[in-house]
Design a protein around this motif. Sequence first.
Motif, PDB file in Angstrom:
ATOM      1  N   CYS A  23       0.832  -1.221   0.000  1.00  9.84           N
ATOM      2  CA  CYS A  23       0.000   0.000   0.000  1.00  9.84           C
ATOM      3  C   CYS A  23       0.860   1.263   0.000  1.00  9.84           C
ATOM      4  CB  CYS A  23      -0.914   0.005   1.216  1.00  9.84           C
ATOM      5  SG  CYS A  23      -2.143  -1.320   1.194  1.00  9.84           S
ATOM      6  N   ARG A  31       3.535   5.183  -2.823  1.00 15.10           N
ATOM      7  CA  ARG A  31       3.860   6.576  -3.135  1.00 15.10           C
ATOM      8  C   ARG A  31       5.080   7.010  -2.337  1.00 15.10           C
ATOM      9  NH1 ARG A  31      -1.609   7.285  -1.925  1.00 15.10           N
ATOM     10  NH2 ARG A  31      -2.971   7.717  -3.699  1.00 15.10           N
ATOM     11  N   TRP A  88       1.769  18.904  -0.659  1.00 21.27           N
ATOM     12  CA  TRP A  88       1.816  17.454  -0.400  1.00 21.27           C
ATOM     13  C   TRP A  88       1.333  17.127   1.007  1.00 21.27           C
ATOM     14  CZ3 TRP A  88       5.092  15.644   3.449  1.00 21.27           C
ATOM     15  CH2 TRP A  88       6.113  16.497   3.863  1.00 21.27           C
ATOM     16  N   LEU A 101      10.433   8.754   2.271  1.00 23.37           N
ATOM     17  CA  LEU A 101       9.145   8.986   2.928  1.00 23.37           C
ATOM     18  C   LEU A 101       8.061   8.462   1.998  1.00 23.37           C
ATOM     19  CD1 LEU A 101       7.646  10.405   5.229  1.00 23.37           C
ATOM     20  CD2 LEU A 101       8.083  12.579   4.091  1.00 23.37           C
ATOM     21  N   HIS A 102       7.157   7.646   2.543  1.00 23.19           N
ATOM     22  CA  HIS A 102       6.157   6.961   1.723  1.00 23.19           C
ATOM     23  C   HIS A 102       4.756   7.146   2.302  1.00 23.19           C
ATOM     24  CE1 HIS A 102       9.552   4.751  -0.197  1.00 23.19           C
ATOM     25  NE2 HIS A 102      10.098   5.024   0.971  1.00 23.19           N
ATOM     26  N   LEU A 103       3.767   7.170   1.425  1.00 21.95           N
ATOM     27  CA  LEU A 103       2.368   7.355   1.824  1.00 21.95           C
ATOM     28  C   LEU A 103       1.558   6.179   1.296  1.00 21.95           C
ATOM     29  CD1 LEU A 103       0.261   9.390   3.052  1.00 21.95           C
ATOM     30  CD2 LEU A 103       0.036  10.331   0.736  1.00 21.95           C
ATOM     31  N   ASP A 104       0.575   5.746   2.069  1.00 17.01           N
ATOM     32  CA  ASP A 104      -0.184   4.567   1.632  1.00 17.01           C
ATOM     33  C   ASP A 104      -1.391   4.943   0.770  1.00 17.01           C
ATOM     34  OD1 ASP A 104      -2.107   5.362   3.449  1.00 17.01           O
ATOM     35  OD2 ASP A 104      -2.262   3.422   4.422  1.00 17.01           O
ATOM     36  N   CYS A 105      -2.070   3.917   0.289  1.00 16.23           N
ATOM     37  CA  CYS A 105      -3.164   4.098  -0.674  1.00 16.23           C
ATOM     38  C   CYS A 105      -4.297   4.953  -0.126  1.00 16.23           C
ATOM     39  CB  CYS A 105      -3.693   2.734  -1.133  1.00 16.23           C
ATOM     40  SG  CYS A 105      -4.105   1.609   0.223  1.00 16.23           S
ATOM     41  N   ASP A 106      -4.607   4.792   1.164  1.00 13.73           N
ATOM     42  CA  ASP A 106      -5.680   5.575   1.778  1.00 13.73           C
ATOM     43  C   ASP A 106      -5.177   6.928   2.268  1.00 13.73           C
ATOM     44  OD1 ASP A 106      -7.477   3.514   1.392  1.00 13.73           O
ATOM     45  OD2 ASP A 106      -7.048   2.601   3.334  1.00 13.73           O
ATOM     46  N   GLN A 107      -3.905   7.148   2.145  1.00  8.23           N
ATOM     47  CA  GLN A 107      -3.266   8.400   2.527  1.00  8.23           C
ATOM     48  C   GLN A 107      -3.410   8.710   4.022  1.00  8.23           C
ATOM     49  OE1 GLN A 107      -4.674   9.767  -1.866  1.00  8.23           O
ATOM     50  NE2 GLN A 107      -4.132  11.476  -0.508  1.00  8.23           N
ATOM     51  N   ASP A 108      -3.578   7.640   4.798  1.00  8.87           N
ATOM     52  CA  ASP A 108      -3.722   7.854   6.240  1.00  8.87           C
ATOM     53  C   ASP A 108      -2.665   7.108   7.066  1.00  8.87           C
ATOM     54  OD1 ASP A 108      -4.656   5.295   5.941  1.00  8.87           O
ATOM     55  OD2 ASP A 108      -6.638   5.666   6.804  1.00  8.87           O
ATOM     56  N   ALA A 109      -1.543   6.785   6.431  1.00  7.88           N
ATOM     57  CA  ALA A 109      -0.407   6.205   7.152  1.00  7.88           C
ATOM     58  C   ALA A 109       0.852   6.533   6.364  1.00  7.88           C
ATOM     59  CB  ALA A 109      -0.556   4.696   7.300  1.00  7.88           C
ATOM     60  N   VAL A 110       1.946   6.799   7.071  1.00 11.43           N
ATOM     61  CA  VAL A 110       3.213   7.042   6.385  1.00 11.43           C
ATOM     62  C   VAL A 110       4.266   6.036   6.847  1.00 11.43           C
ATOM     63  CG1 VAL A 110       2.777   9.521   6.015  1.00 11.43           C
ATOM     64  CG2 VAL A 110       4.035   8.794   8.028  1.00 11.43           C
ATOM     65  N   LEU A 111       5.165   5.779   5.925  1.00 13.01           N
ATOM     66  CA  LEU A 111       6.286   4.876   6.183  1.00 13.01           C
ATOM     67  C   LEU A 111       7.561   5.686   6.006  1.00 13.01           C
ATOM     68  CD1 LEU A 111       7.611   2.022   6.489  1.00 13.01           C
ATOM     69  CD2 LEU A 111       7.298   1.752   4.015  1.00 13.01           C
TER      70      LEU A 111
END
Lengths: 127, 127
Positions: free
Chosen positions: A102, A105, B4, B74-84
């Motif tokens: 997931c 991005r 962003w 820095l990464h963002l998930d599909c729902d845009q509600d978690a970062v890695l």
Amino acid sequence: MTSWLSEVSWNEDGLVPAIAQDAETGKVLMLAWMNRDALALTAEEGYVVYWSRSRQKLWRKGEQSGHRQKLISLHLDCDQDAVLLKIEQQGGIACHTGRQSCFYRQLIDDKWQTVDPVLKDPATIYV
Amino acid sequence: MTSWLSEVSWNEDGLVPAIAQDAETGKVLMLAWMNRDALALTAEEGYVVYWSRSRQKLWRKGEQSGHRQKLISLHLDCDQDAVLLKIEQQGGIACHTGRQSCFYRQLIDDKWQTVDPVLKDPATIYV
């Protein structure tokens, strides 16, 4: 219910964030949420069960797509308010967009840019 | 503030969960929380800044311990509600208990068992 479930610090909604990581490659695949039942079932059944906040129901990951997550090991953090699931991702796809992870991005030049390919058309995953 | 940051789905408290992963080994080190300022500062300064929910303030990870987290990507998930966050963990210790990772407990035989060693006595980390 066994006592290890009571050692988890559930939030005000009775949930805990759960990170799914590919046990072999170490790739972080997704972050979702679990309630007590979901975590109990995950341990019991050996396949990951989340709590869907949008649908407000238990979500046996892969129940539609077949992309189930076989539990390899289960970990709890120091504050006891987050869990880490090391899993085997069936079908190699965790994301509903048809991507492996997931987290597809990446922030590059102040923009979230898609850096991972779609491995399978979602239209063919959810039939 | 750049745009962003507006693409992140902040929760009702204005926060997003952030997973810190060792960029080299893939080990998941911790899960903490960020508000908009924390995420902006992380990208700006190149070192991870969280929002401490217990202290209700920005938390420059390692400000006391020296165990800072250098941001690699820095990464963002599909729902845009978690970062890695893929990071380089300075000192090799992310956890306040003196362990490499906060996820040092593993469920074995229906018990959370500590499986990772303390690398450094916390009393000597926080002086």
